[in-house]
Design a protein around this motif. Structure first.
Motif, PDB file in Angstrom:
ATOM      1  N   LYS A 158       0.824  -1.207   0.000  1.00 32.46           N
ATOM      2  CA  LYS A 158       0.000   0.000   0.000  1.00 32.46           C
ATOM      3  C   LYS A 158       0.861   1.262   0.000  1.00 32.46           C
ATOM      4  O   LYS A 158       0.471   2.291  -0.556  1.00 32.46           O
ATOM      5  CB  LYS A 158      -0.942  -0.009   1.206  1.00 32.46           C
ATOM      6  N   ALA A 159       2.046   1.191   0.596  1.00 29.27           N
ATOM      7  CA  ALA A 159       2.927   2.355   0.697  1.00 29.27           C
ATOM      8  C   ALA A 159       3.281   2.909  -0.676  1.00 29.27           C
ATOM      9  O   ALA A 159       3.302   4.131  -0.872  1.00 29.27           O
ATOM     10  CB  ALA A 159       4.196   2.000   1.471  1.00 29.27           C
ATOM     11  N   THR A 160       3.548   2.042  -1.632  1.00 27.90           N
ATOM     12  CA  THR A 160       3.912   2.503  -2.972  1.00 27.90           C
ATOM     13  C   THR A 160       2.769   3.291  -3.588  1.00 27.90           C
ATOM     14  O   THR A 160       2.977   4.396  -4.110  1.00 27.90           O
ATOM     15  CB  THR A 160       4.301   1.316  -3.873  1.00 27.90           C
ATOM     16  N   ALA A 161       1.559   2.755  -3.514  1.00 26.30           N
ATOM     17  CA  ALA A 161       0.405   3.464  -4.069  1.00 26.30           C
ATOM     18  C   ALA A 161       0.219   4.808  -3.380  1.00 26.30           C
ATOM     19  O   ALA A 161      -0.007   5.831  -4.040  1.00 26.30           O
ATOM     20  CB  ALA A 161      -0.860   2.618  -3.927  1.00 26.30           C
ATOM     21  N   GLU A 162       0.339   4.826  -2.062  1.00 28.21           N
ATOM     22  CA  GLU A 162       0.165   6.073  -1.327  1.00 28.21           C
ATOM     23  C   GLU A 162       1.223   7.102  -1.704  1.00 28.21           C
ATOM     24  O   GLU A 162       0.913   8.275  -1.898  1.00 28.21           O
ATOM     25  CB  GLU A 162       0.207   5.806   0.181  1.00 28.21           C
ATOM     26  N   ASP A 163       2.474   6.654  -1.806  1.00 27.02           N
ATOM     27  CA  ASP A 163       3.546   7.587  -2.170  1.00 27.02           C
ATOM     28  C   ASP A 163       3.309   8.184  -3.556  1.00 27.02           C
ATOM     29  O   ASP A 163       3.497   9.382  -3.768  1.00 27.02           O
ATOM     30  CB  ASP A 163       4.912   6.891  -2.130  1.00 27.02           C
ATOM     31  N   TYR A 164       2.894   7.352  -4.496  1.00 30.93           N
ATOM     32  CA  TYR A 164       2.671   7.836  -5.863  1.00 30.93           C
ATOM     33  C   TYR A 164       1.501   8.811  -5.920  1.00 30.93           C
ATOM     34  O   TYR A 164       1.621   9.887  -6.515  1.00 30.93           O
ATOM     35  CB  TYR A 164       2.444   6.671  -6.830  1.00 30.93           C
ATOM     36  N   VAL A 165       0.364   8.462  -5.331  1.00 31.32           N
ATOM     37  CA  VAL A 165      -0.786   9.374  -5.435  1.00 31.32           C
ATOM     38  C   VAL A 165      -0.528  10.665  -4.667  1.00 31.32           C
ATOM     39  O   VAL A 165      -0.959  11.736  -5.102  1.00 31.32           O
ATOM     40  CB  VAL A 165      -2.130   8.719  -5.018  1.00 31.32           C
ATOM     41  N   GLU A 166       0.202  10.575  -3.557  1.00 30.26           N
ATOM     42  CA  GLU A 166       0.524  11.790  -2.802  1.00 30.26           C
ATOM     43  C   GLU A 166       1.439  12.700  -3.628  1.00 30.26           C
ATOM     44  O   GLU A 166       1.218  13.920  -3.694  1.00 30.26           O
ATOM     45  CB  GLU A 166       1.191  11.420  -1.475  1.00 30.26           C
ATOM     46  N   LEU A 167       2.422  12.116  -4.295  1.00 27.90           N
ATOM     47  CA  LEU A 167       3.317  12.921  -5.128  1.00 27.90           C
ATOM     48  C   LEU A 167       2.583  13.484  -6.343  1.00 27.90           C
ATOM     49  O   LEU A 167       2.785  14.650  -6.699  1.00 27.90           O
ATOM     50  CB  LEU A 167       4.524  12.094  -5.576  1.00 27.90           C
ATOM     51  N   ILE A 168       1.719  12.701  -6.962  1.00 24.62           N
ATOM     52  CA  ILE A 168       0.940  13.206  -8.097  1.00 24.62           C
ATOM     53  C   ILE A 168       0.091  14.400  -7.646  1.00 24.62           C
ATOM     54  O   ILE A 168       0.049  15.434  -8.320  1.00 24.62           O
ATOM     55  CB  ILE A 168       0.072  12.097  -8.728  1.00 24.62           C
ATOM     56  N   ALA A 169      -0.565  14.275  -6.498  1.00 23.49           N
ATOM     57  CA  ALA A 169      -1.384  15.383  -5.981  1.00 23.49           C
ATOM     58  C   ALA A 169      -0.523  16.616  -5.729  1.00 23.49           C
ATOM     59  O   ALA A 169      -0.918  17.741  -6.078  1.00 23.49           O
ATOM     60  CB  ALA A 169      -2.096  14.960  -4.695  1.00 23.49           C
ATOM     61  N   ASP A 170       0.661  16.420  -5.147  1.00 22.42           N
ATOM     62  CA  ASP A 170       1.558  17.550  -4.883  1.00 22.42           C
ATOM     63  C   ASP A 170       1.993  18.222  -6.185  1.00 22.42           C
ATOM     64  O   ASP A 170       2.010  19.448  -6.282  1.00 22.42           O
ATOM     65  CB  ASP A 170       2.799  17.088  -4.109  1.00 22.42           C
ATOM     66  N   LEU A 171       2.361  17.417  -7.178  1.00 17.96           N
ATOM     67  CA  LEU A 171       2.797  17.976  -8.465  1.00 17.96           C
ATOM     68  C   LEU A 171       1.661  18.727  -9.157  1.00 17.96           C
ATOM     69  O   LEU A 171       1.866  19.808  -9.706  1.00 17.96           O
ATOM     70  CB  LEU A 171       3.335  16.868  -9.380  1.00 17.96           C
ATOM     71  N   LEU A 172       0.462  18.155  -9.125  1.00 20.31           N
ATOM     72  CA  LEU A 172      -0.679  18.835  -9.737  1.00 20.31           C
ATOM     73  C   LEU A 172      -0.946  20.174  -9.047  1.00 20.31           C
ATOM     74  O   LEU A 172      -1.200  21.182  -9.704  1.00 20.31           O
ATOM     75  CB  LEU A 172      -1.924  17.945  -9.691  1.00 20.31           C
ATOM     76  N   ARG A 173      -0.845  20.173  -7.725  1.00 23.24           N
ATOM     77  CA  ARG A 173      -1.097  21.405  -6.962  1.00 23.24           C
ATOM     78  C   ARG A 173       0.005  22.447  -7.188  1.00 23.24           C
ATOM     79  O   ARG A 173      -0.269  23.612  -7.413  1.00 23.24           O
ATOM     80  CB  ARG A 173      -1.223  21.088  -5.466  1.00 23.24           C
ATOM     81  N   GLU A 174       1.257  22.018  -7.133  1.00 22.67           N
ATOM     82  CA  GLU A 174       2.381  22.951  -7.187  1.00 22.67           C
ATOM     83  C   GLU A 174       2.800  23.331  -8.605  1.00 22.67           C
ATOM     84  O   GLU A 174       3.243  24.451  -8.833  1.00 22.67           O
ATOM     85  CB  GLU A 174       3.596  22.367  -6.455  1.00 22.67           C
ATOM     86  N   GLU A 175       2.710  22.387  -9.547  1.00 20.18           N
ATOM     87  CA  GLU A 175       3.224  22.643 -10.891  1.00 20.18           C
ATOM     88  C   GLU A 175       2.155  22.595 -11.974  1.00 20.18           C
ATOM     89  O   GLU A 175       2.443  22.837 -13.138  1.00 20.18           O
ATOM     90  CB  GLU A 175       4.350  21.648 -11.204  1.00 20.18           C
ATOM     91  N   GLY A 176       0.941  22.211 -11.602  1.00 22.23           N
ATOM     92  CA  GLY A 176      -0.142  22.177 -12.571  1.00 22.23           C
ATOM     93  C   GLY A 176      -0.190  20.933 -13.433  1.00 22.23           C
ATOM     94  O   GLY A 176      -1.124  20.741 -14.200  1.00 22.23           O
ATOM     95  N   GLU A 177       0.826  20.075 -13.308  1.00 22.37           N
ATOM     96  CA  GLU A 177       0.826  18.819 -14.059  1.00 22.37           C
ATOM     97  C   GLU A 177       1.706  17.805 -13.355  1.00 22.37           C
ATOM     98  O   GLU A 177       2.597  18.161 -12.583  1.00 22.37           O
ATOM     99  CB  GLU A 177       1.313  19.022 -15.492  1.00 22.37           C
ATOM    100  N   ALA A 178       1.421  16.549 -13.627  1.00 22.93           N
ATOM    101  CA  ALA A 178       2.219  15.441 -13.099  1.00 22.93           C
ATOM    102  C   ALA A 178       2.563  14.543 -14.275  1.00 22.93           C
ATOM    103  O   ALA A 178       1.676  13.977 -14.909  1.00 22.93           O
ATOM    104  CB  ALA A 178       1.425  14.669 -12.050  1.00 22.93           C
ATOM    105  N   ARG A 179       3.848  14.465 -14.569  1.00 25.96           N
ATOM    106  CA  ARG A 179       4.298  13.637 -15.687  1.00 25.96           C
ATOM    107  C   ARG A 179       5.126  12.481 -15.152  1.00 25.96           C
ATOM    108  O   ARG A 179       5.753  12.585 -14.091  1.00 25.96           O
ATOM    109  CB  ARG A 179       5.144  14.473 -16.650  1.00 25.96           C
ATOM    110  N   ALA A 180       5.148  11.396 -15.903  1.00 22.54           N
ATOM    111  CA  ALA A 180       5.911  10.210 -15.493  1.00 22.54           C
ATOM    112  C   ALA A 180       7.378  10.549 -15.274  1.00 22.54           C
ATOM    113  O   ALA A 180       7.999  10.062 -14.326  1.00 22.54           O
ATOM    114  CB  ALA A 180       5.747   9.099 -16.521  1.00 22.54           C
ATOM    115  N   VAL A 181       7.930  11.396 -16.128  1.00 21.75           N
ATOM    116  CA  VAL A 181       9.341  11.755 -15.991  1.00 21.75           C
ATOM    117  C   VAL A 181       9.596  12.473 -14.663  1.00 21.75           C
ATOM    118  O   VAL A 181      10.638  12.272 -14.028  1.00 21.75           O
ATOM    119  CB  VAL A 181       9.828  12.601 -17.198  1.00 21.75           C
ATOM    120  N   ASP A 182       8.641  13.280 -14.211  1.00 20.87           N
ATOM    121  CA  ASP A 182       8.776  13.971 -12.932  1.00 20.87           C
ATOM    122  C   ASP A 182       8.705  12.984 -11.765  1.00 20.87           C
ATOM    123  O   ASP A 182       9.450  13.100 -10.790  1.00 20.87           O
ATOM    124  CB  ASP A 182       7.687  15.035 -12.769  1.00 20.87           C
TER     125      ASP A 182
END
Length: 146
Positions: free
Chosen positions: A25-49
């Motif tokens: 579960k930790a992997t899923a949580e880390d990924y969705v948390e980072l995606i949410a942070d990137l969307l909030r801070e940078e407006g997009e979340a890309r695989a390369v990021d």
């Protein structure tokens, strides 16, 4: 020094099963948390990021995002990156709240902020609901309501 007694096989097995489930579960949580942070801070979340920030290969991100899509947490849009579903957004918020609680607790018991952030990355996924409730109660009793 008192001698430790080995737990029953059933109790010990249950602990290890819980640990393995938390690891998955930790992997899923880390990924969705980072995606949410990137969307909030940078407006997009890309695989390369994600690969750069997670310190993993693009192939690892691709495989993990595929699992997150299968689990209904992430959507991809051609040429537009990654987006969270409602379930992904809820999981990200839950993970962030747990992370923030653990960081606040670790700081309250004397760790510096940098160490607390680093240690919280592991603890947040493995602390039981009872432990998290105790952390919150401890902070509340100290008047920390942030």
């Amino acid at each position: 020094m008192p001698r430790r007694t080995l737990p029953t096989a059933e109790d010990q097995a249950a602990r290890f099963v819980r640990q393995r489930e938390a690891d998955r579960k930790a992997t899923a949580e880390d990924y969705v948390e980072l995606i949410a942070d990137l969307l909030r801070e940078e407006g997009e979340a890309r695989a390369v990021d994600l690969a750069r920030r997670m310190g993993v290969s693009q192939a690892t991100v691709t495989a993990t995002v595929g699992r997150l899509q299968r689990d209904g947490l992430v959507e991809t849009k051609p040429y537009r990156g990654l987006f969270l579903t409602a379930a992904g957004t809820a999981l990200a918020a839950e993970a962030k709240a747990r992370h923030d609680l653990v960081v606040r607790f670790l700081i309250a018991v004397g760790l510096d902020a940098g160490t607390a952030e680093q240690d919280a990355e592991g603890i947040e996924h493995h602390a039981s609901d009872k432990a998290l409730t105790a952390f919150a109660r401890f902070l509340s009793e100290r008047g920390d309501t942030t």
